[in-house]
Design a protein around this motif. Structure first.
Motif, PDB file in Angstrom:
ATOM      1  N   ARG A   1       0.765  -1.169   0.126  1.00 13.33           N
ATOM      2  CA  ARG A   1      -0.016   0.217  -0.007  1.00 13.33           C
ATOM      3  C   ARG A   1       0.872   1.307   0.003  1.00 13.33           C
ATOM      4  NH1 ARG A   1      -4.915   0.702   4.481  1.00 13.33           N
ATOM      5  NH2 ARG A   1      -5.219  -1.400   3.379  1.00 13.33           N
TER       6      ARG A   1
ATOM      7  N   ARG B   1      -8.190  -5.104 -10.210  1.00 15.45           N
ATOM      8  CA  ARG B   1      -8.786  -4.500  -8.960  1.00 15.45           C
ATOM      9  C   ARG B   1      -8.100  -5.411  -7.813  1.00 15.45           C
ATOM     10  NH1 ARG B   1     -12.850  -3.949 -13.075  1.00 15.45           N
ATOM     11  NH2 ARG B   1     -13.143  -1.912 -13.318  1.00 15.45           N
TER      12      ARG B   1
ATOM     13  N   CYS C   1      -8.727  -0.750  -4.589  1.00 12.25           N
ATOM     14  CA  CYS C   1      -7.618  -0.369  -5.470  1.00 12.25           C
ATOM     15  C   CYS C   1      -8.069  -0.870  -6.867  1.00 12.25           C
ATOM     16  CB  CYS C   1      -6.310  -0.594  -5.054  1.00 12.25           C
ATOM     17  SG  CYS C   1      -5.718  -0.605  -3.387  1.00 12.25           S
TER      18      CYS C   1
ATOM     19  N   TYR D   1      -3.821   4.863 -11.491  1.00 10.44           N
ATOM     20  CA  TYR D   1      -4.096   4.090 -10.234  1.00 10.44           C
ATOM     21  C   TYR D   1      -5.260   5.014  -9.530  1.00 10.44           C
ATOM     22  CZ  TYR D   1       0.807   3.259 -10.854  1.00 10.44           C
ATOM     23  OH  TYR D   1       2.306   2.893 -11.240  1.00 10.44           O
TER      24      TYR D   1
ATOM     25  N   ALA E   1      -8.142   4.670  -5.877  1.00  9.43           N
ATOM     26  CA  ALA E   1      -8.415   3.930  -4.636  1.00  9.43           C
ATOM     27  C   ALA E   1      -9.342   4.564  -3.841  1.00  9.43           C
ATOM     28  CB  ALA E   1      -6.915   3.754  -4.026  1.00  9.43           C
TER      29      ALA E   1
ATOM     30  N   THR F   1     -10.982   4.439   0.519  1.00  6.22           N
ATOM     31  CA  THR F   1     -10.935   3.820   1.798  1.00  6.22           C
ATOM     32  C   THR F   1     -12.094   4.222   2.600  1.00  6.22           C
ATOM     33  OG1 THR F   1      -9.498   3.767   3.417  1.00  6.22           O
ATOM     34  CG2 THR F   1      -9.696   5.703   2.795  1.00  6.22           C
TER      35      THR F   1
ATOM     36  N   ILE G   1      -1.457   5.938   1.195  1.00  7.65           N
ATOM     37  CA  ILE G   1      -1.191   5.252   0.454  1.00  7.65           C
ATOM     38  C   ILE G   1      -0.245   5.913  -0.735  1.00  7.65           C
ATOM     39  CG2 ILE G   1      -3.208   6.512  -0.702  1.00  7.65           C
ATOM     40  CD1 ILE G   1      -3.859   4.010  -2.369  1.00  7.65           C
TER      41      ILE G   1
ATOM     42  N   LEU H   1       1.300   4.213  -4.209  1.00  8.24           N
ATOM     43  CA  LEU H   1       1.311   3.244  -5.229  1.00  8.24           C
ATOM     44  C   LEU H   1       2.187   3.776  -6.528  1.00  8.24           C
ATOM     45  CD1 LEU H   1      -2.438   2.071  -5.810  1.00  8.24           C
ATOM     46  CD2 LEU H   1      -0.815   1.327  -4.048  1.00  8.24           C
TER      47      LEU H   1
END
Length: 364
Positions: free
Chosen positions: A89, A143, A159, A175, A177, A179, A185, A187
């Protein structure tokens, strides 16, 4: 164009840390190809780009991405080089494997000395992603849901990573994401490139430009000191293109700490936050291959394969020698959760993490 799917042979040892990863039978390899013959292969194990084949100035194709033909080789590789993977992550290092967020302390696995690196023991590079191929856009969408407390991180994180190959010879990596609890995070894509071809010696003759007038110095544990000094007058000045190997042997404490270049550069951003900016340009004189990198991210980690030592042999069967590949990992800065003066990497409920990096290939 239809996706080319190859079931990958996976031989699992009787007991490894990776036995926690479910559904290995669903691992597949997808091939994206454009009308110019440029080919990118991606597996849904670790969202790894296993191969990137592009032409040189004479039209001869070569695979310029270090890596393997079988998943078992990625799993068993000594020193875990993260060839071609999406890491998370949190890509890069978090000091002492610890951070505090909203008054709560979190402890992560220390898998890089006393620090946490690239998401821990089973980061995003070691899980099986759900895959969906979009034929119209020549795009693969991957995913994965990272569960609350996975590797010590807070929040259930949904993600999505996309690989899209265009007719302009651009590999667009996106990218996204979301939460349900505040979490750091960061990436990034961890391909090692050699524009002469994987296994074809070192990359020290490649000419590199990094669009950055500042960088983040590190301590002996490769954690940023928090300073943002200028690169001018140091071996870290790539504002004008120069061979990667020109200054790498200079006596310099920062080069000694990284065993060469393994540092984050602070990109000279243009326009609004979140817009694409040129990060770097690499030219390989023998083949004429050129790679340009654009990103919405504020930084890029330039790593030149300092820890490769010839023990690993890739797809061609040739050993990957020291400095046999380079990485340009677009990112937020290392250890940002512990560095309040760095751009924030905290994603909160209701927000969308949305970044993009584009690798464009050409010749001159």
């Amino acid at each position: 164009m239809k996706p080319f799917l190859i079931a990958l042979l996976l031989i699992m040892p009787a007991s490894t840390a990776f036995s926690e990863v479910k559904d290995f039978d669903s691992i597949e390899l997808y091939t994206l190809k454009n009308d110019h013959g440029t080919t990118v292969k991606v597996t849904n194990y670790g969202a790894i780009a296993t191969s990137i084949s592009v032409a040189d100035r004479d039209g001869k194709f070569a695979d310029i991405a270090l890596g393997y033909d079988q998943v078992k080789d990625y799993i068993n590789a000594v020193d875990k080089p993260y060839f071609g993977a999406v890491v998370g992550r949190y890509g890069n290092r978090i000091a002492n494997g610890e951070f505090s967020l909203d008054g709560e302390a979190y402890s992560l696995l220390k898998n890089n000395g006393k620090n946490h690196l690239h998401g821990g023991a089973v980061g995003f590079d070691k899980v099986v992603w759900d895959a969906e191929y979009d034929q119209v856009n020549n795009q693969l969408t991957l995913r994965y849901q990272s569960k609350d407390k996975e590797e010590g991180y807070p929040g259930n994180l949904d993600c999505e990573v996309t690989y899209r190959l265009t007719e302009a010879n651009s590999l667009v990596v996106g990218y996204k994401a979301e939460t349900d609890k505040a979490t750091p995070i960061n990436l990034t894509q961890h391909t090692y490139f050699n524009l002469k071809g994987e296994g074809e010696g070192t990359i020290l003759d490649h000419e590199l430009m990094i669009n950055a007038k500042q960088y983040t110095p590190i301590d002996e544990g490769s954690i940023p000191t928090g300073e943002l000094p200028p690169v001018a007058g140091t071996p870290f000045d790539f504002t004008t293109a120069k061979p990667i190997g020109r200054d790498i042997g200079i006596e310099n404490q920062q080069l000694a700490f990284g065993m060469g270049y393994d540092h984050n550069w602070v990109l000279d951003k243009e326009g609004k936050e979140g817009e694409l900016t040129l990060a770097a340009r690499v030219y390989e004189p023998k083949s004429g291959r050129v790679m340009e990198v654009q990103t919405t991210e504020p930084g890029v980690q330039f790593y030149c394969g300092n820890f490769l030592d010839g023990r690993l042999k890739g797809k061609s069967g040739k050993p990957y020698v020291q400095r046999g590949g380079f990485c340009l990992e677009t990112q937020h800065y290392p250890d940002s959760p512990n560095q309040p003066n760095f751009p924030s990497t905290i994603l909160r409920p209701g927000e969308v993490y949305d970044t993009q990096t584009i690798f464009t290939f050409s010749t001159q």
